[in-house]
Enzyme design. Structure first.
Site, PDB file in Angstrom:
ATOM      1  N   ARG A 186     -18.902  13.978  13.595  1.00 34.32           N
ATOM      2  CA  ARG A 186     -19.506  13.497  12.350  1.00 34.32           C
ATOM      3  C   ARG A 186     -20.657  12.534  12.554  1.00 34.32           C
ATOM      4  NH1 ARG A 186     -14.274  12.541   8.457  1.00 34.32           N
ATOM      5  NH2 ARG A 186     -13.750  14.742   8.259  1.00 34.32           N
ATOM      6  N   PHE A 199     -12.550  22.497  13.053  1.00 31.65           N
ATOM      7  CA  PHE A 199     -13.079  21.294  12.449  1.00 31.65           C
ATOM      8  C   PHE A 199     -14.039  20.664  13.433  1.00 31.65           C
ATOM      9  CE2 PHE A 199     -11.824  20.415   8.342  1.00 31.65           C
ATOM     10  CZ  PHE A 199     -11.840  19.064   8.020  1.00 31.65           C
ATOM     11  N   GLN A 203     -17.682   4.990   9.637  1.00 32.57           N
ATOM     12  CA  GLN A 203     -18.098   6.394   9.724  1.00 32.57           C
ATOM     13  C   GLN A 203     -18.823   6.809   8.452  1.00 32.57           C
ATOM     14  OE1 GLN A 203     -15.348   9.995   9.568  1.00 32.57           O
ATOM     15  NE2 GLN A 203     -16.064  10.035  11.678  1.00 32.57           N
ATOM     16  N   ASP A 259      -8.904  -5.052   0.959  1.00 34.27           N
ATOM     17  CA  ASP A 259      -7.984  -6.150   0.598  1.00 34.27           C
ATOM     18  C   ASP A 259      -7.073  -6.504   1.757  1.00 34.27           C
ATOM     19  OD1 ASP A 259      -7.277  -4.550  -2.581  1.00 34.27           O
ATOM     20  OD2 ASP A 259      -8.928  -5.860  -1.986  1.00 34.27           O
ATOM     21  N   GLY A 289       0.848  -1.186   0.000  1.00 32.44           N
ATOM     22  CA  GLY A 289       0.000   0.000   0.000  1.00 32.44           C
ATOM     23  C   GLY A 289       0.881   1.231   0.000  1.00 32.44           C
ATOM     24  N   ALA A 290       0.582   2.180  -0.875  1.00 31.56           N
ATOM     25  CA  ALA A 290       1.465   3.344  -1.000  1.00 31.56           C
ATOM     26  C   ALA A 290       0.689   4.644  -0.887  1.00 31.56           C
ATOM     27  CB  ALA A 290       2.221   3.289  -2.319  1.00 31.56           C
ATOM     28  N   THR A 297     -15.822  18.386   1.653  1.00 26.07           N
ATOM     29  CA  THR A 297     -15.095  18.398   2.904  1.00 26.07           C
ATOM     30  C   THR A 297     -15.798  19.065   4.079  1.00 26.07           C
ATOM     31  OG1 THR A 297     -13.060  19.139   3.973  1.00 26.07           O
ATOM     32  CG2 THR A 297     -13.904  20.497   2.181  1.00 26.07           C
ATOM     33  N   GLU A 298     -15.467  18.556   5.251  1.00 22.30           N
ATOM     34  CA  GLU A 298     -15.940  19.160   6.500  1.00 22.30           C
ATOM     35  C   GLU A 298     -15.461  20.604   6.608  1.00 22.30           C
ATOM     36  OE1 GLU A 298     -16.551  16.731  10.023  1.00 22.30           O
ATOM     37  OE2 GLU A 298     -14.710  17.640  10.765  1.00 22.30           O
ATOM     38  N   SER A 339      -7.484  11.329  10.864  1.00 19.61           N
ATOM     39  CA  SER A 339      -7.077  10.175  10.066  1.00 19.61           C
ATOM     40  C   SER A 339      -5.768  10.449   9.342  1.00 19.61           C
ATOM     41  CB  SER A 339      -8.158   9.828   9.054  1.00 19.61           C
ATOM     42  OG  SER A 339      -7.663   8.906   8.128  1.00 19.61           O
ATOM     43  N   LEU A 340      -5.667  11.621   8.704  1.00 21.00           N
ATOM     44  CA  LEU A 340      -4.416  11.946   8.019  1.00 21.00           C
ATOM     45  C   LEU A 340      -3.267  11.965   9.016  1.00 21.00           C
ATOM     46  CD1 LEU A 340      -5.447  14.685   5.425  1.00 21.00           C
ATOM     47  CD2 LEU A 340      -4.729  12.344   4.977  1.00 21.00           C
ATOM     48  N   ARG A 395     -14.392   8.791  14.467  1.00 21.26           N
ATOM     49  CA  ARG A 395     -13.157   9.535  14.230  1.00 21.26           C
ATOM     50  C   ARG A 395     -13.456  11.016  14.054  1.00 21.26           C
ATOM     51  NH1 ARG A 395     -10.785  11.561   9.792  1.00 21.26           N
ATOM     52  NH2 ARG A 395     -11.815  10.529   8.062  1.00 21.26           N
ATOM     53  N   HIS A 426     -19.787   9.967   6.513  1.00 22.27           N
ATOM     54  CA  HIS A 426     -19.489  11.385   6.425  1.00 22.27           C
ATOM     55  C   HIS A 426     -20.772  12.129   6.102  1.00 22.27           C
ATOM     56  CE1 HIS A 426     -17.713  15.177   5.229  1.00 22.27           C
ATOM     57  NE2 HIS A 426     -16.544  14.746   5.649  1.00 22.27           N
ATOM     58  N   GLY A 446       1.412   4.144   3.995  1.00 19.07           N
ATOM     59  CA  GLY A 446       2.391   3.264   3.361  1.00 19.07           C
ATOM     60  C   GLY A 446       3.673   3.990   3.013  1.00 19.07           C
ATOM     61  N   HIS A 491     -17.602   6.474   4.648  1.00 19.26           N
ATOM     62  CA  HIS A 491     -16.420   7.289   4.424  1.00 19.26           C
ATOM     63  C   HIS A 491     -15.142   6.700   5.013  1.00 19.26           C
ATOM     64  CE1 HIS A 491     -13.962  10.833   3.888  1.00 19.26           C
ATOM     65  NE2 HIS A 491     -13.802  11.001   5.183  1.00 19.26           N
ATOM     66  N   LEU A 531     -16.815  13.222  -1.919  1.00 19.10           N
ATOM     67  CA  LEU A 531     -16.652  13.921  -0.646  1.00 19.10           C
ATOM     68  C   LEU A 531     -16.696  15.436  -0.787  1.00 19.10           C
ATOM     69  CD1 LEU A 531     -15.857  13.906   2.393  1.00 19.10           C
ATOM     70  CD2 LEU A 531     -13.477  13.936   1.633  1.00 19.10           C
TER      71      LEU A 531
END
Lengths: 362, 564, 294
Positions: free
Chosen positions: B278, B113, B232, B213, B8-9, B246-247, B382-383, B377, B234, B13, B342, B244
């Site tokens: 959320r 946020f 979650q 996966d 995963g990149a 954004t919030e 998350s980021l 969350r 969104h 990742g 989301h 999406l």
């Protein structure tokens, strides 16, 4: 709605191309990508194409529709279907085809890597916290940082078609992303690198990249910014740079382009001597106006004075192009026209004004 | 054999790979997409850290907001680590050249946020994920040409199964998408960072690539998943596409309106209004929609009062999306939005260094469950998790690989087994095409395991999933070729989705309370800390998923009533 | 009569004088009164835009200001590059009050008039391919082109970037075809009609430019064209004057005559040789003049 598509299939193993037509039923809000999904799911599972986000940010689904590169997820099919038009879908240009609509992007990425696509802060000590940079200074690279590496610009680049080694719009825009970044200390090295044989001055200014880019990166403008910075830094030995500088000299001396001297000023005396026969041919038809007496514009002293004035204004180099971006960004979507703009956000026909529960409604 | 193989990149990742490389390990990155195509790039609003640039803030406040946001199911030690290390990680990204938006002093700008006590969301207009994934890929490209063993990226390699030997994870069996053929890519440590599985739902913000996966791979290798029932929704996904919005639109001051123009959130979250957590907002919207105060099954996100200039500078991406996919210009008209799947809070169970129960296997990012998000969350966390825990997993994986005894040759049994299964799948001539099963899964999950859950519907959903899995045994792949066979990989992805969906619904049915994003308004409307202040643990057996429970790690905060 | 300010640009003043003479002779026949601008300079082409962009903006602002000072609301150009340059500068100035203020301060300081955004920049092509101009054109082109096969070459900067030009669909333009039809000619279609002639790099990167240049000429020839027409004197220069280089490089001798837009219409409108100045072309136009008995 009924949608018909013609897709250029390509089998790399057999080396065979074939144009196949497909007709499907799609929802009215379907994009080209949605239609390809329906074809692959229900008609022909062997159709190959790339996709991921379906919201114009990952850059996977670049392909050609009627010969022009687009993001498949950005193209709404309802207008096309209504007009009864059957578009021809094919793989992007300037890159070898792997299968159907999938191209080998390795040449693309190779050129991105060739511009040293990572920050080079040099010996600057980063300190504990963030580098202090104003938003205005960051805005110099705002457009270049929008690039999603989809390849649409490269697909249509006329220079690259003629010179496959041309670094190309995506790589050069990425280069400008760093040249314009206040935190990068390798500006001079970069400009020298990008001013090479297959760099900045290879661009033919066809503006196809600017036209096709789905994100508004404006790669040709990024290349022009690099040119401006290179000239400002004195990295101007390329013929292209000399050519450009002669226009400036002409404007501030006679006002009009000093055409005859353009050749030796661009190519140097030695090379121009080889062009004598060609020049003679042009001379016979009056295409080479005699440099004397010079064709001087009326009130040219204004142009001369302007040159000195703008030097002090602080919009040097790429800033001269960046300064126009604020106004030009309004052209993206027809905001100054259109029915919505006419009635305004709260005019007749608009949605009601918001209120909190319990507030008096007027 | 690489020291570390990262599967995963996306942000997690690549951050793990970079850290592993910088720790001195040889690194191979396996990704079914070119790295910058990963779904991390679609993130928009921002990334949270207690920098204190916009207002007074502290890691403790950040941690508390996160704990409360998780409805007290988050592991507090992990959350404290996230909050403490986040600022350093953000500064590192900025030093690498990340193109963040700036405030008036030239420092990193931070915006308010959802459910945040202080504005701490660092952002780049509304394309934060995009700038993060590109700065990480820039640093990846740097290391692809650095040192005696440069980083190697196996691009468009579809990871299918983990290779396990003597109770250790030794690599991953992949399908080479460009050329065809199965390959076993071996590593002393393996990090899974394959993201989430929103595609299980018909209305989702997620990319096509988000199929769970990685979770399925781990499950079938005997690794347990934690808190799988928590999905979650969104609150502001665009109608009808699910894309999406954004919030940050609400962070910049946008309103949520119902059909009458009422800012209904005042009735559900009188203090935070549109910036409540959320899950609260999604539930409020769903309630309004079910009460008939909707516009085509949606609520309206109103940005008109922000003005054209603000929208164009702070929210240009959202405007572009609304124009392209809904034909709406937010400068003049409100945007139709509704809840959509989301983010998955649950995932592969890991410790605070990303280590799973399987030796040699690590996980980070959305696929993992540390757990920092508990049952819900916060936007922007998350980021941050991908970076902080991606880094930690990369470091731990590298240190382990460098200190582990050199492995002998790895058995090719998993490769041979996979080859056989592949041939069986490809040999099938008659059967069902996967899309029908996929569509039915998506619709039924949305209907029966969405924002509001009911016992009867969840039971029905389990039956539906079992039936779909039956049909999946007879699914047909039309493309039998080697070159770029996404017909094959999409069929395999469907299998992962079905397995993970089963685990989710089963765990959801067993959780007899409402907590965070798991809401059972009819049968169990309240939170039940006595019985369910614990993580669900799912393990795969031959008979299907098996449930058990695990303690929540609490350091500072005891559960309180959660209101906004 | 519609009064417009006329900016002829560098080439029409010098090496492409034939463009100026034919345009000036044709203008009254299509209802245009031209006020020639004298106190102007080169627009800078892509070159000053690249080398000294702030200077480029000022030079073009000055041209716009002098145009506005004539009292006309339209500035007419006869070159693709001038059109893009002036329109781009015009958009930037009209859309940013602070920028306009600074530029005007500088203009006034040097003795030029300030600009208030009152001018629209239009290529001659646009003025006569639709509306009243087109009707007058149909009337003026009385001699007709007797079904002459004409390959229209648009080039780049009259079409792209379309958000700055926006007159017609950049991928399916029709203005030249309409004019050809109005003049009694037969338009020939070929893919490279909207691609680049290579002029901007014809000196710095000759091989690359020639690889571009050959495409429209070869395709037009294969499509059966007798002649090509272009609205840009820079494209004209490369298509016409550099054909000999193509012959030298590839051995292919196309002998394809290239006309300026105003010359093509001028033939149909009965302009005489002194106004058309075909002798100034490098590739002989005699095949065309013979066919039409001009």
């Amino acid at each position: 709605m009924k949608v018909a598509l013609k897709i250029w299939r390509y089998d790399a193993v057999a080396g065979e191309r074939a144009l196949r037509e497909y007709e499907i039923d799609a929802p009215v809000e379907a994009t080209l990508l949605d239609c390809l999904d329906i074809v692959k799911d229900r008609v022909d599972g062997t159709l190959a194409y790339r996709k991921s986000c379906r919201m114009m940010i990952c850059g996977s689904c670049g392909m050609r529709m009627d010969g022009a590169a687009v993001l498949a997820c950005k193209v709404r099919m309802s207008e096309v279907a209504e007009a009864g038009h059957i578009p021809v879908i094919s793989a992007m240009g300037n890159m070898p085809i792997v299968k159907d609509l999938v191209v080998d992007m390795e040449p693309f990425w190779g050129k991105i890597r060739a511009v040293t696509p990572f920050l080079q802060p040099g010996y600057a000590d980063p300190g504990e916290k963030e580098n202090i940079v104003s938003q205005q200074r960051m805005d110099v690279i705002h457009k270049e940082s929008l690039c999603i590496m989809c390849g649409c610009c490269v697909s249509e680049c006329n220079s690259m078609e003629a010179d496959p080694d041309f670094l190309g719009p995506a790589a050069l825009a990425k280069g400008m992303r760093f040249v314009g970044d206040a935190r990068d200390q390798a500006t001079v090295e970069r400009l020298q690198e990008y001013s090479g044989e297959h760099g900045i001055w290879d661009c033919t200014r066809c503006y196809f990249c600017q036209e096709r880019c789905p994100k508004g990166v404006d790669p040709r403008d990024a290349i022009a910014k690099l040119g401006a910075e290179a000239v400002r830094a004195g990295i101007d030995s390329d013929m292209g740079a000399k050519h450009a500088k002669w226009f400036v000299t002409s404007a501030k001396t006679t006002g009009w382009l000093r055409e005859t001297e353009l050749v030796p000023k661009t190519q140097g005396i030695a090379k121009s001597m080889k062009e004598v026969k060609f020049a003679m041919g042009l001379l016979r038809h009056g295409k080479v106006p005699p440099p004397f007496p010079p064709h001087v514009a009326k009130h040219v002293e204004e142009a001369r004075a302007l040159y000195d004035l703008v030097k002090h204004d602080g919009a040097q180099g790429a800033a001269g192009i960046v300064q126009g971006e604020h106004a030009l960004s309004r052209l993206e979507h027809a905001e100054d026209g259109g029915a919505a703009a006419e009635r305004g956000p709260y005019g007749p026909g608009s949605f009601a004004e918001p209120y909190l529960p319990g507030e008096e409604t007027t | 054999m690489h020291d570390v193989v990262v599967v995963g990149a996306g942000c997690a990742g690549m951050r793990a790979a970079i850290e592993a490389f910088d720790t001195g390990a040889s690194v191979g990155v396996v990704s079914k997409l070119h790295p910058t195509r990963s779904h991390s790039g679609a993130a928009e609003g921002g990334i949270n850290a207690a920098l204190g640039n916009a207002a007074e803030d502290s890691p403790e406040k950040h941690a508390f907001d996160t704990v409360k946001g998780s409805d007290y199911l988050g592991d507090q030690d992990a959350i404290e680590i996230l909050a403490a290390e986040a600022p350093g990680d953000i500064y590192q990204l900025e030093h690498w050249g990340c193109v963040f938006s700036r405030n008036g002093e030239g420092k990193l700008a931070q915006r308010p946020f959802g459910a945040a006590g202080s504005p701490r969301t660092v952002y780049s207009a509304d394309i934060t994920g995009h700038v993060l994934i590109h700065v990480l890929y820039e640093q990846t490209m740097k290391r692809m040409e650095q040192g005696s063993t440069p980083m190697h990226v196996y691009e468009e390699f579809f990871a299918w199964r983990l290779a396990v030997e003597d109770g250790r994870c030794v690599g991953v069996v992949c399908w080479d998408l460009v050329n065809g053929g199965l390959r076993l890519i071996t590593g002393r440590s393996v990090v899974i960072a394959t993201g989430g599985m929103g595609r299980i739902y018909r209305v989702t913000t997620n990319a096509y690539a988000c199929n769970g996966d990685g979770m399925a791979m781990a499950l079938h290798a005997g690794v347990p998943l934690k808190d799988v029932e928590f999905m979650q929704f969104h609150p502001t996904t665009l109608y009808p596409s699910g894309v999406l919005i954004t919030e940050a639109c609400r962070g910049e001051g946008g309103y949520l309106l119902n059909r009458d123009g009422e800012r209904f959130m005042a009735r559900y979250a009188p203090n935070a209004l549109e910036l409540a957590s959320r899950d609260v907002v999604s539930r409020s919207e769903t309630t309004e929609i079910e009460a008939g105060r909707d516009v085509s099954g949606s609520m309206l996100l109103d940005l008109r009062h922000l003005g054209a200039e603000r929208i164009r500078t702070r929210l240009p991406g959202s405007r572009e999306l609304a124009l392209t996919f809904a034909g709406v210009d937010p400068i003049f008209d409100p945007i139709p939005v509704r809840p959509g799947a989301h983010y998955h809070m649950g995932g592969i169970a890991t410790d605070n260094w990303g280590a799973t129960e399987l030796e040699g296997l690590y996980a980070a990012g959305e696929v993992a469950c540390v757990s920092v998000h508990g049952s819900n969350r916060l936007g922007g966390n998350s980021l941050m998790e991908t970076i902080t825990f991606g880094r930690r997993a990369g470091q731990a994986a590298a240190e382990r690989a460098l200190s582990a005894a050199p492995a002998g040759t790895v058995s090719d049994v998993p490769l041979v087994q996979a080859q056989r299964d592949l041939e069986t799948l490809l040999a099938r001539k008659d059967g069902e095409r996967p899309w029908k099963i996929r569509d039915e899964l998506g619709s039924s999950m949305l209907e029966n395991f969405g924002v509001f859950r009911y016992t009867e519907r969840m039971q029905e959903q389990l039956e539906i999933i079992v039936a779909l899995r039956e049909r999946y045994e007879h699914v047909v792949v039309e493309d039998k070729g080697d070159v770029f066979n996404t017909d094959l990989t999409q069929a395999i992805e469907l299998g992962s989705m079905l397995d993970v969906a089963w685990c989710m619904v089963q765990a959801g049915l067993a959780r007899e309370e409402s907590r965070g994003s798991h809401s059972r308004p009819a049968e169990f409307p309240e939170r039940d800390d006595e019985r369910f202040l614990k993580h669900s643990v799912t393990q795969w057996t031959d008979g299907g998923p098996e449930l058990s429970y695990k303690e929540v790690r609490m350091t500072k905060w005891q559960p309180e009533v959660r209101s906004y | 009569m519609r009064t417009v300010a006329y900016y002829k640009g560098c080439l029409a003043s010098l090496s492409a004088k034939e463009l100026d003479t034919s345009t000036q002779a044709l203008a009254p026949k299509v209802g245009l009164e031209l006020i020639e601008l004298e106190a102007v300079t080169c627009c800078g082409a892509g070159d000053i835009h690249e080398a000294e962009p702030d200077y480029y903006l000022h030079l073009n602002a000055r041209i716009l200001a002098y145009a506005e000072a004539t009292g006309a609301d339209t500035l007419m150009t006869v070159c693709n590059v001038c059109t893009l340059n002036l329109r781009q500068a015009n958009h930037a100035l009209k859309g940013d009050a602070a920028l306009l203020e600074r530029v005007n301060d500088n203009l006034v300081t040097v003795g030029a008039p300030p600009y208030s955004g009152g001018v629209e920049v239009m290529h001659f092509l646009w003025l006569i391919s639709v509306g009243e101009g087109y009707e007058l054109l149909k009337g003026a082109a009385h001699k007709g082109l007797k079904g002459l096969k004409i390959a229209p070459f648009y080039g780049c900067q009259i079409l792209r970037p379309s958000k700055l030009l926006g007159f017609e669909d950049p991928d399916k333009p029709e203005s030249l075809e309409r004019i050809i039809a109005a003049c009694g000619g037969e338009a020939v279609d070929y893919p490279a009609k909207i691609k680049c002639c290579g002029f901007p790099i014809i000196q710095a990167r000759e091989d690359v430019a020639l690889a571009e240049l050959i495409q429209p000429i070869e395709q037009a020839k294969e499509a059966g064209a007798d002649v090509m027409v272009t609205p840009c004197p820079l494209c004209h220069l490369s298509l016409d004057a550099w054909q000999s280089k193509l012959r030298k490089q590839t051995g292919k001798d196309f002998q394809m005559p290239i006309l300026h837009l105003s010359q093509l219409i001028g033939v149909a409108a009965g302009l005489d040789a002194s106004e058309l100045k075909f002798k100034r072309h490098v590739v002989s136009v005699s095949a065309v003049t013979e066919k039409l008995a001009v």
